[in-house]
Design an enzyme around this catalytic site. Sequence first.
Site, PDB file in Angstrom:
ATOM      1  N   HIS A  26      42.181 -45.248  87.382  1.00 26.43           N
ATOM      2  CA  HIS A  26      41.208 -44.217  87.004  1.00 26.43           C
ATOM      3  C   HIS A  26      41.744 -43.485  85.772  1.00 26.43           C
ATOM      4  O   HIS A  26      42.827 -43.817  85.270  1.00 26.43           O
ATOM      5  CB  HIS A  26      40.892 -43.285  88.180  1.00 26.43           C
ATOM      6  N   HIS A  29      45.451 -42.253  85.485  1.00 28.63           N
ATOM      7  CA  HIS A  29      46.470 -43.246  85.112  1.00 28.63           C
ATOM      8  C   HIS A  29      46.394 -43.533  83.616  1.00 28.63           C
ATOM      9  O   HIS A  29      47.409 -43.610  82.920  1.00 28.63           O
ATOM     10  CB  HIS A  29      46.253 -44.569  85.860  1.00 28.63           C
ATOM     11  N   CYS A 135      55.357 -40.204 103.931  1.00 26.98           N
ATOM     12  CA  CYS A 135      53.980 -40.280 103.433  1.00 26.98           C
ATOM     13  C   CYS A 135      53.816 -41.601 102.710  1.00 26.98           C
ATOM     14  O   CYS A 135      54.474 -41.831 101.686  1.00 26.98           O
ATOM     15  CB  CYS A 135      53.650 -39.114 102.493  1.00 26.98           C
ATOM     16  N   CYS A 138      52.542 -41.255  99.024  1.00 26.91           N
ATOM     17  CA  CYS A 138      53.612 -40.941  98.059  1.00 26.91           C
ATOM     18  C   CYS A 138      54.726 -41.981  98.121  1.00 26.91           C
ATOM     19  O   CYS A 138      55.584 -42.002  97.251  1.00 26.91           O
ATOM     20  CB  CYS A 138      54.265 -39.596  98.356  1.00 26.91           C
ATOM     21  N   CYS A 157      50.656 -34.364 104.215  1.00 21.54           N
ATOM     22  CA  CYS A 157      51.263 -34.394 102.880  1.00 21.54           C
ATOM     23  C   CYS A 157      50.403 -33.501 101.997  1.00 21.54           C
ATOM     24  O   CYS A 157      49.178 -33.670 101.963  1.00 21.54           O
ATOM     25  CB  CYS A 157      51.259 -35.830 102.359  1.00 21.54           C
ATOM     26  N   HIS A 160      48.384 -35.738  99.288  1.00 22.41           N
ATOM     27  CA  HIS A 160      47.318 -36.634  99.744  1.00 22.41           C
ATOM     28  C   HIS A 160      46.410 -36.027 100.818  1.00 22.41           C
ATOM     29  O   HIS A 160      45.401 -36.647 101.183  1.00 22.41           O
ATOM     30  CB  HIS A 160      47.917 -37.959 100.243  1.00 22.41           C
ATOM     31  N   LYS A 312      43.580 -32.694  92.089  1.00 21.71           N
ATOM     32  CA  LYS A 312      44.010 -33.886  91.368  1.00 21.71           C
ATOM     33  C   LYS A 312      42.997 -35.004  91.567  1.00 21.71           C
ATOM     34  O   LYS A 312      42.637 -35.331  92.701  1.00 21.71           O
ATOM     35  CB  LYS A 312      45.369 -34.324  91.924  1.00 21.71           C
ATOM     36  N   LYS A 315      41.692 -41.737  93.614  1.00 22.92           N
ATOM     37  CA  LYS A 315      40.818 -42.729  94.248  1.00 22.92           C
ATOM     38  C   LYS A 315      40.702 -42.443  95.735  1.00 22.92           C
ATOM     39  O   LYS A 315      39.627 -42.556  96.308  1.00 22.92           O
ATOM     40  CB  LYS A 315      41.375 -44.134  94.019  1.00 22.92           C
TER      41      LYS A 315
HETATM   42  N1  MSP Z   1      54.186 -46.232  91.451  1.00 22.92           N
HETATM   43  C1  MSP Z   1      54.525 -44.869  91.291  1.00 22.92           C
HETATM   44  C2  MSP Z   1      55.341 -44.664  90.013  1.00 22.92           C
HETATM   45  C3  MSP Z   1      56.606 -45.450  89.918  1.00 22.92           C
HETATM   46  S1  MSP Z   1      57.414 -45.206  88.410  1.00 22.92           S
HETATM   47  C4  MSP Z   1      58.909 -45.867  88.618  1.00 22.92           C
HETATM   48  C5  MSP Z   1      53.257 -44.030  91.205  1.00 22.92           C
HETATM   49  N2  MSP Z   1      52.154 -44.684  90.889  1.00 22.92           N
HETATM   50  S2  MSP Z   1      50.708 -44.024  90.795  1.00 22.92           S
HETATM   51  O1  MSP Z   1      49.838 -45.086  90.435  1.00 22.92           O
HETATM   52  O2  MSP Z   1      50.406 -43.320  92.006  1.00 22.92           O
HETATM   53  O3  MSP Z   1      50.764 -42.915  89.711  1.00 22.92           O
HETATM   54  C6  MSP Z   1      51.212 -43.253  88.444  1.00 22.92           C
HETATM   55  C7  MSP Z   1      51.028 -42.130  87.471  1.00 22.92           C
HETATM   56  O4  MSP Z   1      49.659 -41.779  87.359  1.00 22.92           O
HETATM   57  C8  MSP Z   1      51.780 -40.867  87.868  1.00 22.92           C
HETATM   58  O5  MSP Z   1      52.459 -40.357  86.727  1.00 22.92           O
HETATM   59  C9  MSP Z   1      50.697 -39.930  88.273  1.00 22.92           C
HETATM   60  O6  MSP Z   1      51.022 -38.610  88.012  1.00 22.92           O
HETATM   61  C10 MSP Z   1      49.571 -40.383  87.353  1.00 22.92           C
HETATM   62  N3  MSP Z   1      48.317 -39.896  87.850  1.00 22.92           N
HETATM   63  C11 MSP Z   1      47.653 -40.282  88.977  1.00 22.92           C
HETATM   64  N4  MSP Z   1      46.577 -39.461  89.124  1.00 22.92           N
HETATM   65  C12 MSP Z   1      46.545 -38.549  88.119  1.00 22.92           C
HETATM   66  C13 MSP Z   1      45.673 -37.547  87.719  1.00 22.92           C
HETATM   67  N5  MSP Z   1      44.609 -37.221  88.414  1.00 22.92           N
HETATM   68  N6  MSP Z   1      45.939 -36.898  86.561  1.00 22.92           N
HETATM   69  C14 MSP Z   1      47.006 -37.241  85.756  1.00 22.92           C
HETATM   70  N7  MSP Z   1      47.839 -38.176  86.109  1.00 22.92           N
HETATM   71  C15 MSP Z   1      47.695 -38.786  87.342  1.00 22.92           C
HETATM   72  O7  MSP Z   1      53.324 -42.846  91.416  1.00 22.92           O
END
Ligand code: MSP
Length: 538
Positions: A26, A29, A135, A138, A157, A160, A312, A315
Site C-alpha cells: 500500500h 510501503h 505479536c 509485528c 498489541c 495491530h 496508521k 491492510k
Molecule cells: N519486514 C519488516 C521489516 C524488516 S527490515 C529488516 C516490516 N515489514 S512491513 O512490510 O510491515 O513494513 C515495512 C515498512 O513499511 C516499515 O518501515 C513500515 O513503517 C512501513 N509502513 C507500513 N505502513 C506504513 C504507513 N501507514 N505509513 C508509513 N509507513 C508504513 O516491518
Amino acid sequence: MSDPQTTGDKAFYVTTPIYYVNDAPHIGHAYTTVAGDVLTRWHRQRSERVWFLTGTDEHGQKVLRSAEANGAEPQQWVDRLVSEAWLPVLDLLEVANDDFIRTTEERHARRVQSFLQHLYDKGEIYKGSYTGPYCVGCEEFKLPGDLVAGEDGQQLCPIHSRPVESVSETNWFFRLSAYTQPLLDHYREHPEGVEPASARNEVLSFIESGLTDLSISRSSFTWGIPIPWDTSQVTYVWFDALLNYATAVGYGEDDPALTQQFDSTWPADVHLVGKDILRFHAVIWPAMLMAAGLPLPGKVFAHGWLLVGGEKMSKSKLTGIAPSQITDHFGADAFRYYFLSAIPFGHDGSFSWEHMSAVYTSELANGLGNLASRVAAMVGKYFDATLPSASAAGDAEAALASTLATAVAQADEAIVDLRFHDGLAQVRAFVEAVNRYVTEQEPWKVAKDESQRDRLATILYAAADSLRALAVLYAPVMPTTAQRIWELLGAEPALGPLTDQRVQDAGRWGVLPPGCTVTKGDALFPRLEDADGAAAKA
Ligand code: MSP
C-alpha cells in the site's frame, strides 16, 4: 561514520526495510521506497557512487499464515506476490534500485547461516527457554508493558490492535543484554546515528532501561532459515531479515568479487525505516553487528506514518490504498512529489485526495507545468523555436540568478540531510520566482516593440535557463517530468543527458546554450478529470 564526500571508493549505501509479503503493497510501503529512491537519485545527481537496496521479507509466521489462509504453499505464495505485486510497484513508481533482495534466496540463506555460525563460535549465542507474549503482526516478543488492554480484558498489541499470543519454547538466545553499555557509548559518540531527535530519545531511553537477551530461533514451525548447528529450529524472522542489509552486498563469502563488493559498500550510510520498526534497527541490529565485529551503519532514520482517520494506514485494518489508485489518477511523478513535499520527513501525515488534488493543481499544473508551457510557447512564437542569446541582462535577471544559486545550495543541504520537505520548498520557491519574473517582465508586451528584441531575448533566455536548472533539481524527484523538460528545452545535444548534470552546478547561470531547439509538447501536468469520482477538484 561514513561521509559520502570523503569515503573515496565507498558507495553511498541506502536501504529500505524489506517488506513482508503477506499482502500487496500500500502507499505506506511505497512512501519509504520513494524516499530512498529520491535520496539516492539526488546523490547520483551529485556524481556520487550510490547503492540503493530494497527487497522482501518472506519468512516467519505472518507470511506463513497468510499463505495458509490463501490455500498456498508459502514459497508459491511469496513467489506470486513478489512477481505480481511487489516488483511491479517499483516500476510503477519509477524506482531505480540497484538490487532487490528476497530472504528466500539461496544467497541470503547461506550468508545468514554463516553469520549465525560466526556468532555461535564466538559464544554470543546460547540455549535457553522463553515464555511470553508474541505479536505475529509485528513478529515481536513483547514486554508486558508494551501491551494495551482490549475491551474484553485481552492483552492487545498497540500497533495491530490484535490479541498477542503466548509463546513458550526452548530457543537459541543472542546475548543482547551485553550490548547495553556499548550501544549507549556508541550513540553518545554518534548522535547522528538515530534521527530525528525524537527517535534518538526513544531509543536511548529504551536502552537505558536495560536490554534483555533475545530469542533468535523458533521451533514450532519450519518456514525459515534453519539454525546451522540445530536444524530443528529456524531463525527468528527479524534476525534473518535485518541481515539482508549485509547479505545483499556480499557478506559472508570468500569469493574476491563479493569481498570487494562488501568492502566498497559496507556499512550502510542510511537505513530508512518507519518509526514502528525503529528499535529493531537501532538496538538489535547494531548489537548484532558489534557482536560480529562489523562496522555500524551511519544512520537509522525513522519516518512517520501515513495516517487514515488518525491511524496508521494498514491492510490489516482495511485502510490500505494501493499505489496504483493514486498513480492512475495523478501519475507517478506527482505521487513522488506529493508525499515528499507535503509531509515533513520524520512526522506523520494524513493523506487526503482533496489535499493532493490541491497541491497537484497549484504547485505542479499551475506552477511548474504552466511555466514550462508558456516559456516554450513564447520561444516558439517569437524566435521560431530557437533559443535566443541574452544580451540585455539587468537587475531582474541578476536577482533571478541569485535566487537560483541560493535555492540550489539550500535544497542540496536539506535533501542530503533528509529534509525533503524543506529542500522541495526551496525549489518550489524558485519556480514561483521565475513565474513572477515572467509575469512582471511581460514578454508578450515587449514583443510588440521591434526595437526591444534584445530585451525579449533576454527575458526568454532567463526563463529557459531557469527551466534547465529546474529539470536538474527535479530529476531525482520527478524523473519523467524532468526528462520531458530537458527534451522540451532541446538541451541534450549540447549538454548531454540529464542524469549527467550535477546538482552542484545547477545553480550556475547561463548554462543552456543559445541555439537549442525549444518545443512545446503536451502539458506536463494535465488538468485532473473527475476519475471514478475518486478525487480531483481541479
Ligand atoms: N519486514 C519488516 C521489516 C524488516 S527490515 C529488516 C516490516 N515489514 S512491513 O512490510 O510491515 O513494513 C515495512 C515498512 O513499511 C516499515 O518501515 C513500515 O513503517 C512501513 N509502513 C507500513 N505502513 C506504513 C504507513 N501507514 N505509513 C508509513 N509507513 C508504513 O516491518
